[in-house]
Enzyme design. Structure first.
Site, PDB file in Angstrom:
ATOM      1  N   VAL A  12       0.823  -1.201   0.000  1.00 28.14           N
ATOM      2  CA  VAL A  12       0.000   0.000   0.000  1.00 28.14           C
ATOM      3  C   VAL A  12       0.861   1.256   0.000  1.00 28.14           C
ATOM      4  O   VAL A  12       0.701   2.144  -0.843  1.00 28.14           O
ATOM      5  CB  VAL A  12      -0.924   0.010   1.241  1.00 28.14           C
ATOM      6  CG1 VAL A  12      -1.742   1.281   1.293  1.00 28.14           C
ATOM      7  CG2 VAL A  12      -1.812  -1.216   1.236  1.00 28.14           C
ATOM      8  N   GLU A 149      -7.535   2.123   1.505  1.00 28.12           N
ATOM      9  CA  GLU A 149      -7.077   1.815   0.143  1.00 28.12           C
ATOM     10  C   GLU A 149      -7.889   0.654  -0.414  1.00 28.12           C
ATOM     11  O   GLU A 149      -8.370  -0.192   0.324  1.00 28.12           O
ATOM     12  CB  GLU A 149      -5.579   1.518   0.147  1.00 28.12           C
ATOM     13  CG  GLU A 149      -5.145   0.382   1.063  1.00 28.12           C
ATOM     14  CD  GLU A 149      -5.299  -0.985   0.462  1.00 28.12           C
ATOM     15  OE1 GLU A 149      -5.355  -1.062  -0.772  1.00 28.12           O
ATOM     16  OE2 GLU A 149      -5.399  -1.962   1.223  1.00 28.12           O
ATOM     17  N   ARG A 152      -5.705  -3.842  -5.398  1.00 29.35           N
ATOM     18  CA  ARG A 152      -5.505  -5.287  -5.455  1.00 29.35           C
ATOM     19  C   ARG A 152      -4.055  -5.571  -5.794  1.00 29.35           C
ATOM     20  O   ARG A 152      -3.493  -4.929  -6.690  1.00 29.35           O
ATOM     21  CB  ARG A 152      -6.383  -5.910  -6.549  1.00 29.35           C
ATOM     22  CG  ARG A 152      -7.835  -6.022  -6.177  1.00 29.35           C
ATOM     23  CD  ARG A 152      -8.658  -6.279  -7.406  1.00 29.35           C
ATOM     24  NE  ARG A 152      -8.514  -5.180  -8.362  1.00 29.35           N
ATOM     25  CZ  ARG A 152      -9.002  -5.200  -9.602  1.00 29.35           C
ATOM     26  NH1 ARG A 152      -9.645  -6.251 -10.038  1.00 29.35           N
ATOM     27  NH2 ARG A 152      -8.853  -4.156 -10.408  1.00 29.35           N
ATOM     28  N   LEU A 248     -17.436 -13.146  -8.913  1.00 27.47           N
ATOM     29  CA  LEU A 248     -18.330 -14.309  -8.927  1.00 27.47           C
ATOM     30  C   LEU A 248     -17.615 -15.479  -9.583  1.00 27.47           C
ATOM     31  O   LEU A 248     -18.239 -16.333 -10.198  1.00 27.47           O
ATOM     32  CB  LEU A 248     -19.615 -13.993  -9.702  1.00 27.47           C
ATOM     33  CG  LEU A 248     -20.670 -13.166  -8.960  1.00 27.47           C
ATOM     34  CD1 LEU A 248     -21.915 -12.999  -9.811  1.00 27.47           C
ATOM     35  CD2 LEU A 248     -21.035 -13.797  -7.610  1.00 27.47           C
ATOM     36  N   CYS A 258      -5.559  -9.742   2.784  1.00 24.85           N
ATOM     37  CA  CYS A 258      -6.650  -8.824   3.122  1.00 24.85           C
ATOM     38  C   CYS A 258      -7.957  -9.512   3.499  1.00 24.85           C
ATOM     39  O   CYS A 258      -8.433  -9.351   4.623  1.00 24.85           O
ATOM     40  CB  CYS A 258      -6.884  -7.869   1.965  1.00 24.85           C
ATOM     41  SG  CYS A 258      -5.380  -7.037   1.469  1.00 24.85           S
ATOM     42  N   LYS A 261      -7.918 -11.751   6.687  1.00 27.56           N
ATOM     43  CA  LYS A 261      -7.635 -10.939   7.895  1.00 27.56           C
ATOM     44  C   LYS A 261      -8.796  -9.994   8.204  1.00 27.56           C
ATOM     45  O   LYS A 261      -9.260  -9.904   9.339  1.00 27.56           O
ATOM     46  CB  LYS A 261      -6.349 -10.151   7.647  1.00 27.56           C
ATOM     47  CG  LYS A 261      -6.008  -9.106   8.676  1.00 27.56           C
ATOM     48  CD  LYS A 261      -4.619  -8.550   8.440  1.00 27.56           C
ATOM     49  CE  LYS A 261      -4.556  -7.476   7.375  1.00 27.56           C
ATOM     50  NZ  LYS A 261      -4.941  -6.122   7.775  1.00 27.56           N
ATOM     51  N   LYS A 318      -2.975 -15.650  -5.778  1.00 25.71           N
ATOM     52  CA  LYS A 318      -3.618 -15.326  -7.049  1.00 25.71           C
ATOM     53  C   LYS A 318      -2.499 -14.994  -8.035  1.00 25.71           C
ATOM     54  O   LYS A 318      -1.348 -14.770  -7.611  1.00 25.71           O
ATOM     55  CB  LYS A 318      -4.593 -14.152  -6.903  1.00 25.71           C
ATOM     56  CG  LYS A 318      -3.924 -12.849  -6.535  1.00 25.71           C
ATOM     57  CD  LYS A 318      -4.925 -11.722  -6.565  1.00 25.71           C
ATOM     58  CE  LYS A 318      -4.217 -10.394  -6.361  1.00 25.71           C
ATOM     59  NZ  LYS A 318      -5.115  -9.266  -6.452  1.00 25.71           N
TER      60      LYS A 318
HETATM   61  C1  UGA Z   1      -8.439  -7.191  -1.964  1.00 27.10           C
HETATM   62  C2  UGA Z   1      -9.500  -6.235  -2.557  1.00 27.10           C
HETATM   63  O1  UGA Z   1      -9.931  -6.704  -3.838  1.00 27.10           O
HETATM   64  C3  UGA Z   1      -8.953  -4.814  -2.681  1.00 27.10           C
HETATM   65  O2  UGA Z   1      -9.998  -3.933  -3.122  1.00 27.10           O
HETATM   66  C4  UGA Z   1      -8.449  -4.358  -1.305  1.00 27.10           C
HETATM   67  O3  UGA Z   1      -7.883  -3.079  -1.352  1.00 27.10           O
HETATM   68  C5  UGA Z   1      -7.383  -5.338  -0.829  1.00 27.10           C
HETATM   69  O4  UGA Z   1      -7.967  -6.645  -0.732  1.00 27.10           O
HETATM   70  C6  UGA Z   1      -6.898  -4.868   0.522  1.00 27.10           C
HETATM   71  O5  UGA Z   1      -7.689  -4.880   1.471  1.00 27.10           O
HETATM   72  O6  UGA Z   1      -5.766  -4.401   0.628  1.00 27.10           O
HETATM   73  P1  UGA Z   1      -6.340  -8.537  -2.952  1.00 27.10           P
HETATM   74  O7  UGA Z   1      -6.315  -9.259  -1.650  1.00 27.10           O
HETATM   75  O8  UGA Z   1      -5.072  -7.999  -3.494  1.00 27.10           O
HETATM   76  O9  UGA Z   1      -7.367  -7.279  -2.898  1.00 27.10           O
HETATM   77  O10 UGA Z   1      -6.873  -9.561  -4.037  1.00 27.10           O
HETATM   78  P2  UGA Z   1      -8.219  -9.850  -4.850  1.00 27.10           P
HETATM   79  O11 UGA Z   1      -7.937  -9.675  -6.287  1.00 27.10           O
HETATM   80  O12 UGA Z   1      -9.379  -9.161  -4.309  1.00 27.10           O
HETATM   81  O13 UGA Z   1      -8.347 -11.435  -4.581  1.00 27.10           O
HETATM   82  C7  UGA Z   1      -8.489 -11.959  -3.264  1.00 27.10           C
HETATM   83  C8  UGA Z   1      -8.737 -13.445  -3.316  1.00 27.10           C
HETATM   84  O14 UGA Z   1     -10.050 -13.719  -3.812  1.00 27.10           O
HETATM   85  C9  UGA Z   1      -7.781 -14.224  -4.226  1.00 27.10           C
HETATM   86  O15 UGA Z   1      -7.374 -15.402  -3.574  1.00 27.10           O
HETATM   87  C10 UGA Z   1      -8.616 -14.552  -5.440  1.00 27.10           C
HETATM   88  O16 UGA Z   1      -8.215 -15.735  -6.077  1.00 27.10           O
HETATM   89  C11 UGA Z   1      -9.993 -14.703  -4.828  1.00 27.10           C
HETATM   90  N1  UGA Z   1     -11.109 -14.460  -5.774  1.00 27.10           N
HETATM   91  C12 UGA Z   1     -11.326 -13.216  -6.296  1.00 27.10           C
HETATM   92  C13 UGA Z   1     -11.955 -15.506  -6.107  1.00 27.10           C
HETATM   93  O17 UGA Z   1     -11.791 -16.655  -5.644  1.00 27.10           O
HETATM   94  N2  UGA Z   1     -12.996 -15.261  -6.960  1.00 27.10           N
HETATM   95  C14 UGA Z   1     -13.236 -14.029  -7.496  1.00 27.10           C
HETATM   96  O18 UGA Z   1     -14.209 -13.890  -8.260  1.00 27.10           O
HETATM   97  C15 UGA Z   1     -12.367 -12.985  -7.153  1.00 27.10           C
END
Ligand code: UGA
Length: 442
Positions: A12, A149, A152, A248, A258, A261, A318
């Protein structure tokens, strides 16, 4: 243009600091980790984030971006952003030690009034407490802003420059104005509110996104049993603008630093005010189940996994990051080792971190080497490298081509053309060859 300091050079802090320098501000990023600062001073990024390193170098060259470990170097800043970590404690609540260490150092250093902007994710009420804490220790006026913030990992610079909204919470109109001016060049809609609501927007947003994921994962499990295809279901749902198509995607559960936690912290926060957050507790429970599902399926398919050679493709939580925090891969590797399997793993960027955690796992140097001679394989992270891997390779390289695709990387049509046994999430199984089917056959 403003003189800005950013305390904390994690995802961040670093991305925000670099981005703010890129739009013309004079930014000093501070971290107490000297090694990190040494690296950054040489123009190297300690984290893997697309386009970040060249942007660091460019702004260093323009003399708009510098790095330091000394608080004296940020004494003249008009705005200080706090972006330190708030790790999870054993009871699920956020650990605020680093926030208060930064607050203490700011109080001891400043020699003029300053706007303090908290970007770290902190429990509701923290910004007010931090303001009182600093103000009690300095005669200079402190204006406090909560500015959560929404970046992602792997997409952080894009999210910074093209985000949906910037949330600015404060009870001080002048501070709101200052922060609005700071962000103005990004040209992103800004929403202003009070401190507590801004803090809550962050938790509620992450909890809602996690809820969408657990919801579609539950639907996917039912799809598998009734012969429906979760991808079609998600598409049909997402076309309703009230629902929206993003987040979805059924898979092996959410991970990262994130969602796990912040969902636990929000349950804890609700508990502190005697509210049982039943819905979010279920979301967390479903996610734990989902992270374990592939191993359950393998056991169901094979009986015992003792001595089985299993290949794990993908370790990061991811694609686009080397971050392993709360990744499903950790749960999967740990369980498979306990089941007595021999594991080979491959990830394009996250292996150095995984090697320290799993000495019993063999790490392959490429995907073909990883698949050679395997009895079972599982895709855990949807890297392009795996999505683009020609399906016939599984049959060519593996002992038996049995693939568990935890991220639905292949279309069912392309799988049907191959000699492969294929299990994915929320879609019919294909090519089942032995007795005791795992789920419905195609
Ligand atoms: C997430 C949020 O998307 C951000 O908006 C936020 O700022 C951030 O947390 C934070 O709090 O700092 P991030 O953890 O980087 O971001 O990753 P995401 O892209 O949101 O993915 C999180 C998890 O969800 C991954 O393991 C991903 O594989 C999973 N996911 C995401 C799914 O299983 N299905 C989906 O449709 C989307």
């Amino acid at each position: 243009m403003k003189k800005i300091a950013v305390v904390g050079t994690g995802y961040v802090g670093l991305v925000t600091g670099v981005g703010l320098s890129h739009i013309g501000h004079e930014v000093t990023c501070l971290d107490v980790d000297h090694e990190k600062i040494d690296l950054l001073q040489k123009g190297r990024s300690p984290i893997y984030e697309v386009s970040l390193e060249p942007m660091i170098q460019e702004n260093q060259k323009q003399k708009r971006l510098s790095f330091t470990s000394k608080y004296e170097d940020i004494q003249e800043s008009e705005i200080i952003l706090i972006a330190v970590g708030t790790p999870q404690q054993t009871d699920g609540s956020a650990n605020l030690t680093y926030i208060y260490e930064a607050a203490e150092a700011i109080a001891q250093t400043i020699n003029q009034g300053v706007t303090v902007v908290v970007k770290s994710t902190v429990p509701v009420g923290t910004c007010q407490d931090v303001k009182n804490y600093i103000q009690a220790k300095t005669p200079f006026p402190i204006q406090m802003v909560s500015n959560p913030e929404f970046l992602r990992e792997g997409n952080a610079l894009k999210d910074l420059f093209e985000g949906d909204r910037i949330v600015i919470g404060s009870d001080d109109r002048k501070a709101i104005q200052t922060v609005m001016e700071m962000y103005a060049p990004f040209d992103i809609p800004m929403m202003t509110t009070d401190l507590a609501s801004a803090e809550m927007i962050k938790y509620a947003s992450n909890a809602f996104l996690a809820t969408k994921i657990s919801f579609i994962n539950e639907i996917s499990s039912i799809c598998e049993k009734v012969g429906a295809n979760v991808e079609a279901v998600a598409k049909g749902m997402g076309m309703d603008r009230r629902i929206g198509s993003s987040f979805l995607q059924a898979g092996i559960g959410y991970g990262g630093s994130c969602f796990p936690k912040d969902t636990k912290a929000l349950v804890q926060m609700a508990g502190n005010v005697e509210h049982q957050f039943d819905l979010l507790e279920s979301v967390i429970h479903v996610n734990n189940k989902q992270q374990n599902k592939i191993v359950d399926q393998m056991k169901e398919r094979c009986g015992s996994l003792v001595g089985k050679r299993i290949t794990i493709l993908g370790l990061a939580f991811k694609p686009g990051t080397d971050d392993l925090r709360e990744a499903a891969s950790l749960v999967i590797l740990d369980r498979l080792l306990r089941e007595g399997a021999f594991i080979t793993a491959y990830d394009p960027v996250a292996m150095p971190r995984a090697k320290e955690k799993f000495p019993a796992v063999t790490f392959a140097s490429n995907v073909k080497e990883a698949l050679a001679g395997a009895d079972l394989a599982a895709i855990v992270t949807e890297w392009d490298e795996f999505k683009e891997l020609p399906l016939p390779l599984y049959d060519e390289l593996m002992n038996e081509p049995i693939l568990f695709d935890g991220r639905n990387c292949y279309s069912l049509d392309e799988v049907r053309e191959q000699d492969i046994e294929y299990y994915s999430v929320g879609r019919p199984a294909i090519g089942y060859r032995k007795s005791a089917p795992l789920t419905h056959k195609a």
